[in-house]
Design an enzyme around this catalytic site. Structure first.
Site: not given
Ligand code: NAD
Length: 283
Positions: A51, A95, A118
């Site tokens: 990322k 995460q 997300d």
């Protein structure tokens, strides 16, 4: 047999995104994503590294907030709340994994759905289920873009999704359904997986088990999308599909690495840029 090349397709999309980032920069706006991490392992480190690499390349700000694993729920909620209020932050991502004492869905719920790039906040999940605008989880979005790029229509096809997680299996099943596929979802309690995979025109595998899908489990000319990421004893990254044997029977297949993975990160960048455009410019 044709390889669906996620690396190549993601490069094409990157060029479009660079243009969008430049347009935002002309308005003195730099999109920003904050990743909250509590636990690290080889997989999460790889995801975060990928990322960071992409966001740096695109000129998007990415910040990792490493939180001590001993943090209490209240402390974590305060961090999310502050990020929700910070106008310079366009995307917030938690995460996984997080320690067992946290219910990750409760954490997703606390992220402003405007910044939920997300697509895991219950509001976004609901909106997408109702075919309303909202953030679609990045892996599902990436898979749909790959199919589109290769002009693979899913309409009327039997799509079998192996894996029913909220992160991959369910969102991709929903999107395939929205595009008029007939969808079957298989999971760890499915009895005789092969019965289902054998009937797939499109097989999407998101489990996390090396070589779960063998050549005798598919029919000829199937389209296979391998989402799995597994680390072999030798440290090699492989998917859930026995690639060398399965590919001989496929019309299309993705590789691991170089298939779905690069698309997932690019979709995260896309959602972050979209958020910056919507939140800060109203477009
Ligand atoms: P998860 O552990 O949350 O879900 C796994 C799913 O597989 C579950 O629904 C379970 O029921 C099912 N399953 C387990 N054993 C099975 C079996 N023997 N037969 C059929 N189904 C079985 O995992 P996840 O987050 O959905 O991720 C799945 C895999 O995809 C992992 O390898 C993960 O690393 C990878 N992943 C890749 C990307 C990417 O961008 N390429 C993104 C997210 C996840």
């Amino acid at each position: 047999m044709e390889i669906i090349d996620g690396k190549f397709v993601s490069e094409q999309i990157k060029n479009e995104l660079k243009w969008k980032v430049n347009k935002l920069k002309e308005c003195s706006i730099i999109p920003k994503l904050v990743i909250i991490t509590l636990e690290n392992n080889a997989a999460t480190e790889l995801y975060i590294r990928n990322k960071k690499r992409l966001f740096n390349e695109l000129g998007i700000c990415i910040e990792q907030k490493i939180v001590d694993v001993s943090i209490e729920m209240n402390g974590l909620l305060k961090i999310i709340e502050d990020l929700n209020k910070d106008n310079t932050v366009d995307g917030i991502l938690i995460q996984s994994p997080v320690p067992d004492r946290f219910n990750i869905n409760e954490l997703f719920e606390k992220i402003s759905f405007y910044k939920d790039v997300d697509g895991f906040n219950p509001i976004n999940v609901g909106r997408i289920s109702l075919e309303m605008n909202g953030y679609v989880p990045c892996t599902a979005l990436g898979i749909m873009q790959l199919l589109k790029y290769y002009n693979i229509s899913v309409k009327g096809k039997h799509a079998v999704v192996v894996g029913r997680s909220n992160i991959v299996g369910k969102p991709i099943a929903r999107m395939l359904l929205q595009e008029d596929a007939t969808v079957t979802i298989c999971h760890s309690k499915t009895v005789n997986l092969k019965t289902y995979t054998k009937t797939a025109d499109i097989l999407i595998v998101a489990v996390g088990k090396e070589k779960l899908i063998q050549a005798d489990m598919i029919k000829d000319n199937v389209i296979v999308i391998d989402v799995g990421i597994n680390f072999t004893k030798e440290g090699k990254i492989v998917g859930d599909v026995d690639f060398e044997n399965v590919k001989k029977k496929c019309s299309y297949i993705t590789k691991v690495p170089g298939g779905v993975g690069p698309m997932t990160v690019v979709m995260l960048a896309k959602n972050t840029i979209d958020s910056a455009n919507k939140r800060r410019l109203g477009v």
